[in-house]
Motif scaffolding. Structure first.
Motif, PDB file in Angstrom:
ATOM      1  N   VAL A 292       3.773  -1.216  -2.867  1.00  0.00           N
ATOM      2  CA  VAL A 292       3.992   0.038  -2.130  1.00  0.00           C
ATOM      3  C   VAL A 292       4.969   0.957  -2.859  1.00  0.00           C
ATOM      4  O   VAL A 292       4.813   2.186  -2.835  1.00  0.00           O
ATOM      5  N   LYS A 293       5.953   0.401  -3.556  1.00  0.00           N
ATOM      6  CA  LYS A 293       6.996   1.239  -4.160  1.00  0.00           C
ATOM      7  C   LYS A 293       6.603   1.804  -5.525  1.00  0.00           C
ATOM      8  O   LYS A 293       7.337   2.623  -6.094  1.00  0.00           O
ATOM      9  N   GLN A 294       5.471   1.404  -6.076  1.00  0.00           N
ATOM     10  CA  GLN A 294       5.099   1.848  -7.409  1.00  0.00           C
ATOM     11  C   GLN A 294       4.644   3.305  -7.393  1.00  0.00           C
ATOM     12  O   GLN A 294       4.059   3.785  -6.424  1.00  0.00           O
ATOM     13  N   ALA A 299       0.279   0.232 -12.246  1.00  0.00           N
ATOM     14  CA  ALA A 299       1.294  -0.712 -11.780  1.00  0.00           C
ATOM     15  C   ALA A 299       1.025  -1.113 -10.335  1.00  0.00           C
ATOM     16  O   ALA A 299       1.182  -2.283  -9.956  1.00  0.00           O
ATOM     17  N   MET A 300       0.600  -0.153  -9.520  1.00  0.00           N
ATOM     18  CA  MET A 300       0.273  -0.462  -8.125  1.00  0.00           C
ATOM     19  C   MET A 300      -0.902  -1.428  -8.055  1.00  0.00           C
ATOM     20  O   MET A 300      -0.889  -2.406  -7.278  1.00  0.00           O
ATOM     21  N   LEU A 301      -1.931  -1.201  -8.883  1.00  0.00           N
ATOM     22  CA  LEU A 301      -3.067  -2.112  -8.906  1.00  0.00           C
ATOM     23  C   LEU A 301      -2.661  -3.473  -9.470  1.00  0.00           C
ATOM     24  O   LEU A 301      -3.230  -4.502  -9.075  1.00  0.00           O
ATOM     25  N   ALA A 302      -1.688  -3.481 -10.391  1.00  0.00           N
ATOM     26  CA  ALA A 302      -1.221  -4.759 -10.941  1.00  0.00           C
ATOM     27  C   ALA A 302      -0.583  -5.609  -9.847  1.00  0.00           C
ATOM     28  O   ALA A 302      -0.885  -6.808  -9.706  1.00  0.00           O
ATOM     29  N   PHE A 303       0.295  -5.007  -9.043  1.00  0.00           N
ATOM     30  CA  PHE A 303       0.923  -5.758  -7.959  1.00  0.00           C
ATOM     31  C   PHE A 303      -0.083  -6.115  -6.873  1.00  0.00           C
ATOM     32  O   PHE A 303       0.027  -7.177  -6.241  1.00  0.00           O
ATOM     33  N   SER A 304      -1.076  -5.249  -6.673  1.00  0.00           N
ATOM     34  CA  SER A 304      -2.108  -5.603  -5.703  1.00  0.00           C
ATOM     35  C   SER A 304      -2.928  -6.787  -6.202  1.00  0.00           C
ATOM     36  O   SER A 304      -3.366  -7.630  -5.413  1.00  0.00           O
ATOM     37  N   THR A 305      -3.125  -6.876  -7.526  1.00  0.00           N
ATOM     38  CA  THR A 305      -3.815  -8.027  -8.103  1.00  0.00           C
ATOM     39  C   THR A 305      -3.009  -9.294  -7.894  1.00  0.00           C
ATOM     40  O   THR A 305      -3.559 -10.349  -7.541  1.00  0.00           O
ATOM     41  N   VAL A 306      -1.703  -9.212  -8.112  1.00  0.00           N
ATOM     42  CA  VAL A 306      -0.827 -10.354  -7.849  1.00  0.00           C
ATOM     43  C   VAL A 306      -0.996 -10.813  -6.406  1.00  0.00           C
ATOM     44  O   VAL A 306      -1.125 -12.015  -6.109  1.00  0.00           O
ATOM     45  N   THR A 443      -0.850  -4.286   2.378  1.00  0.00           N
ATOM     46  CA  THR A 443      -2.070  -4.026   1.605  1.00  0.00           C
ATOM     47  C   THR A 443      -2.719  -2.735   2.080  1.00  0.00           C
ATOM     48  O   THR A 443      -3.149  -1.901   1.267  1.00  0.00           O
ATOM     49  N   PHE A 444      -2.794  -2.565   3.382  1.00  0.00           N
ATOM     50  CA  PHE A 444      -3.394  -1.341   3.914  1.00  0.00           C
ATOM     51  C   PHE A 444      -2.546  -0.117   3.548  1.00  0.00           C
ATOM     52  O   PHE A 444      -3.092   0.957   3.260  1.00  0.00           O
ATOM     53  N   VAL A 445      -1.233  -0.291   3.522  1.00  0.00           N
ATOM     54  CA  VAL A 445      -0.353   0.835   3.182  1.00  0.00           C
ATOM     55  C   VAL A 445      -0.600   1.290   1.754  1.00  0.00           C
ATOM     56  O   VAL A 445      -0.773   2.496   1.490  1.00  0.00           O
ATOM     57  N   TYR A 446      -0.625   0.357   0.783  1.00  0.00           N
ATOM     58  CA  TYR A 446      -0.803   0.829  -0.596  1.00  0.00           C
ATOM     59  C   TYR A 446      -2.225   1.307  -0.854  1.00  0.00           C
ATOM     60  O   TYR A 446      -2.449   2.136  -1.744  1.00  0.00           O
ATOM     61  N   CYS A 447      -3.194   0.818  -0.087  1.00  0.00           N
ATOM     62  CA  CYS A 447      -4.543   1.382  -0.201  1.00  0.00           C
ATOM     63  C   CYS A 447      -4.559   2.842   0.272  1.00  0.00           C
ATOM     64  O   CYS A 447      -5.213   3.700  -0.346  1.00  0.00           O
ATOM     65  N   LEU A 448      -3.826   3.138   1.362  1.00  0.00           N
ATOM     66  CA  LEU A 448      -3.709   4.518   1.829  1.00  0.00           C
ATOM     67  C   LEU A 448      -2.993   5.380   0.798  1.00  0.00           C
ATOM     68  O   LEU A 448      -3.349   6.558   0.600  1.00  0.00           O
ATOM     69  N   TYR A 547       2.668   4.018   6.889  1.00  0.00           N
ATOM     70  CA  TYR A 547       2.348   5.051   5.895  1.00  0.00           C
ATOM     71  C   TYR A 547       2.859   6.413   6.347  1.00  0.00           C
ATOM     72  O   TYR A 547       3.375   7.209   5.547  1.00  0.00           O
ATOM     73  N   SER A 548       2.754   6.682   7.638  1.00  0.00           N
ATOM     74  CA  SER A 548       3.216   7.979   8.151  1.00  0.00           C
ATOM     75  C   SER A 548       4.731   8.114   8.073  1.00  0.00           C
ATOM     76  O   SER A 548       5.259   9.228   8.003  1.00  0.00           O
ATOM     77  N   LEU A 549       5.443   6.980   8.084  1.00  0.00           N
ATOM     78  CA  LEU A 549       6.919   7.000   8.007  1.00  0.00           C
ATOM     79  C   LEU A 549       7.414   6.472   6.659  1.00  0.00           C
ATOM     80  O   LEU A 549       8.533   5.956   6.561  1.00  0.00           O
ATOM     81  N   LEU A 550       6.587   6.608   5.636  1.00  0.00           N
ATOM     82  CA  LEU A 550       6.890   5.986   4.341  1.00  0.00           C
ATOM     83  C   LEU A 550       8.244   6.427   3.788  1.00  0.00           C
ATOM     84  O   LEU A 550       9.034   5.601   3.298  1.00  0.00           O
ATOM     85  N   LYS A 551       8.544   7.695   3.867  1.00  0.00           N
ATOM     86  CA  LYS A 551       9.802   8.202   3.310  1.00  0.00           C
ATOM     87  C   LYS A 551      11.017   7.656   4.068  1.00  0.00           C
ATOM     88  O   LYS A 551      12.111   7.557   3.505  1.00  0.00           O
ATOM     89  N   SER A 552      10.826   7.292   5.327  1.00  0.00           N
ATOM     90  CA  SER A 552      11.947   6.832   6.149  1.00  0.00           C
ATOM     91  C   SER A 552      12.398   5.417   5.791  1.00  0.00           C
ATOM     92  O   SER A 552      13.582   5.092   5.894  1.00  0.00           O
TER      93      SER A 552
END
Length: 802
Positions: A292-294, A299-306, A443-448, A547-552
């Motif tokens: 999520v933080k990438q 890099a995001m797909l790399a961590f999702s693969t992990v 997982t759903f968050v980084y897909c969004l 996802y809607s509160l991601l910045k918070s």
């Protein structure tokens, strides 16, 4: 030779041909050639599906080192066929994609040669029955992946990523080799099939658990499980075709294959369940949390693969409960977890391969993968957006895509496991579905994030290197084939199950009579009130909320400082070890020849002298002086006088001459003892050595003896005396040593064994033929070097004109 052997050798053959004939192959056609090789192998492998799905197993054995039990044996069953189809199928799509992705200015011959080497190595891993041959191919995958990751070697990050992946995966491979050797010690065989048959005997050994842990270390490092996952994000510096092939569909799945293949051996052990399931679940959570933080899409797909690899690994651990329970009414429930593992393995290869190619398209067409520079691309790149949307929805586990089916089976497996009353699961079993659900939320968050931040919002054309535009058709073909499979598998999952997944299940659980009873029928709908469906719905709701509160809440990623991260610990460990080794090297590489002799002599004294002191082997009989010949006595006096004279010589020329006197005296001893061949050899060697010494030393200044400390003088004196005494003892003990037969008794039969009457020539030409050949090769190479230097000097070359 059957095709399952040829399928391993063909990639290596074409890699060799490319390296030899690249001057005659146009860069326009090299990619098409490699793609055709992969595609033909895939098509021929598909012809084996009916035979394998009917329970047939195809083997071939070529005796390699039969005295050690090392044979090149291929074993094509359901599990190896499934992986072989992935390797060649995705390999052909990656080859096609790379034709349009890579520039013609690149070193394409190197790239495709490395790609074929990797393909052959992976096929060798999944088709080998001999564990040592499997290990050889295993390390070959590490080497070829190192070359592919470092393909853009002009980039520092590429070199660093390749080095990190090499260090971690090779270290894991070495531990795996130790585990294999333990398995050989326990079973007496190197064949995986025979090891599985002897699983009951192996479990009674004290080496069983250590072997289990060592084999898992190899699997965890290769499949990027926690804490070894850190090499995978850095490996994303490789070209995108490499990431799509190695890091989504093939190399990282090698550890999955190893766990699946050895589940029949280790699955009955509780440690196997806890390690595989526990590490897999934590990797699932940790990978999704960090994705999520990438801000870099790769890099995001790399961590999702992990994360996804952790999911598959945990399912295999949960599936091993079936072996732990044995044949009972509950067995089918837990074998379905292993079925979900191999099902999700195929699903992951489809949607993740498509997503990597999608990111490669963005990088290729826009010049960036940075989410902070992307946005609003849906209107400019609708076809690429479709790939991203379908791939991410499948990865998030939503219908109507194949990821939904295997994700639902994963949730069902976690719910069944928590109800198990053995393995202490009645106390902490609830954590398994809880961790799985939390990881699914992230997982759903980084897909969004991938879809929303890249394709929606405002277009940031001022931050892009190129104006947004759709990719050429050639780059879209491969990812579109994959997303068609993503949708097609959802609607026809049991076609895949009947012909590919069910035979693989039979390979994982060979102890159960019928795989048909173990393999479930895949359903897209289990009813509105099924717990796994509600877990998916709640994960979607929670994911949208986060996802809607991601910045918070994204600030929580700054809690753990970088210097405490695994990457920092690894990098600092490498720097510390390099610094320590440099300091240690400077301590013993002093440039002083006396110090080097001290190291050599002390090591000799510890080994040989220690053996004499504690081995009770020294025995000798005094020589009768009357048996000495007058020539022997004269030669002895000459040798002693020359040896003592060297100590007091003040010039190098005198030392050379006295050393030669020693050598020639030894030659005369050979004559006295009636060994003319040895005498002639000794005379030639001494003559050549003397001439070379004189040629070199005449250009050196006179010896200037430095002032040494009293401690060093005393140390050198003690070492010299001890060395002389030890060598003398060894010589005297050898005269009448009777505990073992002397090796000369073996060589005395040289005429019968090798047909040679001259024992010295026979030893050099037959008994030590390989050693002699290598010595000749070394001399030949040295001669070429001397000749080259002379030619360069004659032409005035070899100097820097600047």
């Amino acid at each position: 030779m059957t095709f399952d052997v040829a399928v391993v050798l063909v990639p290596f053959i074409f890699a060799l041909l490319i390296s030899m004939l690249y001057r005659f192959i146009s860069k326009k056609y090299i990619g098409w050639l490699v793609t055709a090789v992969s595609l033909v192998l895939f098509i021929i492998l598909t012809t084996y599906i009916p035979r394998i799905s009917n329970g047939e197993i195809i083997t071939f054995t070529h005796e390699w080192i039969p005295s050690l039990g090392i044979n090149f044996t291929t074993y094509l069953d359901g599990l190896s066929l499934m992986f072989s189809l992935l390797i060649t199928g995705v390999g052909s799509l990656v080859g096609l994609y790379s034709i349009f992705y890579l520039s013609k200015s690149e070193q394409l011959y190197h790239f495709y040669c490395y790609l074929l080497l990797f393909m052959g190595a992976m096929l060798g891993v999944v088709l080998s029955d001999n564990i040592l041959v499997l290990y050889g191919f295993w390390e070959m995958t590490s080497v070829s992946s190192f070359l592919l990751i470092a393909f853009w070697h002009h980039r520092k990050a590429s070199r660093a990523g390749a080095r990190k992946s090499m260090l971690i995966t090779v270290a894991g491979g070495i531990s795996m080799l130790a585990g294999f050797l333990m398995l050989y010690e326990m079973s007496g065989t190197l064949s995986i099939r025979e090891i599985i048959e002897k699983a009951g005997l192996i479990r009674e050994s004290a080496l069983f658990v250590p072997a289990l842990v060592l084999v898992l270390l190899g699997a965890f490092t290769k499949s990027a499980q926690f804490p070894f996952y850190i090499w995978l994000p850095d490996a994303m510096e490789a070209p995108t075709p490499v990431s799509a092939y190695l890091h989504s569909a093939t190399m990282v799945k090698a550890g999955i294959y190893l766990v699946a293949r050895f589940t029949p051996v280790f699955g009955n052990e509780a440690a196997w369940f806890w390690l595989v399931t526990g590490v897999g679940l934590f990797t699932l959570f940790w990978g999704s949390f960090n994705a999520v933080k990438q801000v870099d899409l790769k890099a995001m797909l790399a961590f999702s693969t992990v994360s996804q690899l952790g999911l598959i690994m945990s399912l295999l651990g949960m599936g091993s409960v079936a072996i732990y329970l044995g044949h009972s009414s509950e067995t089918v429930i837990y074998t379905q977890a292993a079925f979900a593992a191999i099902f999700h393995l195929i699903n992951h290869s489809t949607f993740k391969g498509a997503l990597f190619m999608m990111v490669g398209i963005l990088d290729h067409e826009l010049g960036t993968r940075d989410l902070r520079r992307l946005g609003g691309l849906m209107y400019f790149m609708p076809l690429t957006f479709t790939i991203a949307l379908i791939g991410c929805l499948s990865m998030a586990g939503l219908p109507p895509f194949n990821g939904f089916l295997s994700k639902e089976m994963f949730f069902a497996a976690t719910l069944h496991i928590q109800d198990l009353s053995i393995l202490s699961l009645d106390h902490i079993g609830f954590l398994i579905p809880l961790v799985a659900w939390i990881a699914s939320v992230f997982t759903f968050v980084y897909c969004l994030i991938i879809v929303g931040k890249t394709f929606f919002g405002k277009v940031k054309t001022h931050l892009l290197d190129k104006h947004p535009h759709e990719a050429p058709v050639g780059m879209l073909i491969s990812p579109y084939i994959l997303i068609i499979l993503v949708v097609g598998i959802f609607f026809f999952p049991n076609l895949l199950g009947r012909y590919v997944l069910n035979p693989a299940m039979a390979s994982i659980f060979p102890m159960f009579p019928s795989a048909e009873e173990l393999a479930p029928t895949i359903h897209a709908w289990h009813g509105f009130f099924s717990p796994e469906l509600w877990m998916t719905i709640l994960a979607v709701v929670a994911g949208i909320f986060l996802y809607s509160l991601l910045k918070s809440w994204k600030a929580i990623y700054r809690i753990l400082p970088y210097h405490l991260s695994l990457n920092a610990l690894f990098n600092n460990g490498i720097l510390w070890s390099e610094s320590l080794s440099a300091r240690f090297t400077r301590r013993y590489m002093t440039g002083n020849l006396t110090d080097y002799f001290v190291y050599i002599f002390v090591a000799f004294l510890l080994v040989v002298g220690g053996y004499f002191l504690y081995g009770d082997v020294f025995s000798w009989s005094p020589v009768n002086p009357e048996s000495l010949d007058v020539f022997e006595a004269i030669l002895m006096v000459i040798i002693m006088v020359s040896s003592i004279g060297i100590l007091f010589a003040k010039s190098r020329i005198t030392i050379v001459f006295l050393t030669s006197v020693l050598g020639y005296s030894v030659a005369f001893f050979f004559i006295v003892f009636r060994a003319p061949d040895l005498a002639l050899t000794q005379l030639v060697v001494e003559s050549v050595s003397t001439v070379l010494f004189l040629l070199c030393f005449r250009h050196l200044p006179e010896i200037k003896r430095g002032v040494q400390s009293k401690w060093k003088e005393a140390r050198n004196l003690v070492i010299s005396l001890a060395m002389g005494a030890t060598v003398t003892m060894a010589g005297l003990a050898a005269l009448h040593y009777e505990k073992f037969k002397t090796i000369s008794e073996y060589y005395n039969d040289s005429y019968l064994l090798a047909g040679g009457k001259n024992i010295v020539n026979t030893i050099l030409g037959d008994f030590r033929a390989f050693d002699t050949m290598l010595e000749v090769v070394v001399l030949f190479i040295a001669g070429l070097g001397v000749y080259t230097l002379i030619k360069l000097k004659a032409k005035g070359g070899g100097q820097n004109e600047n």
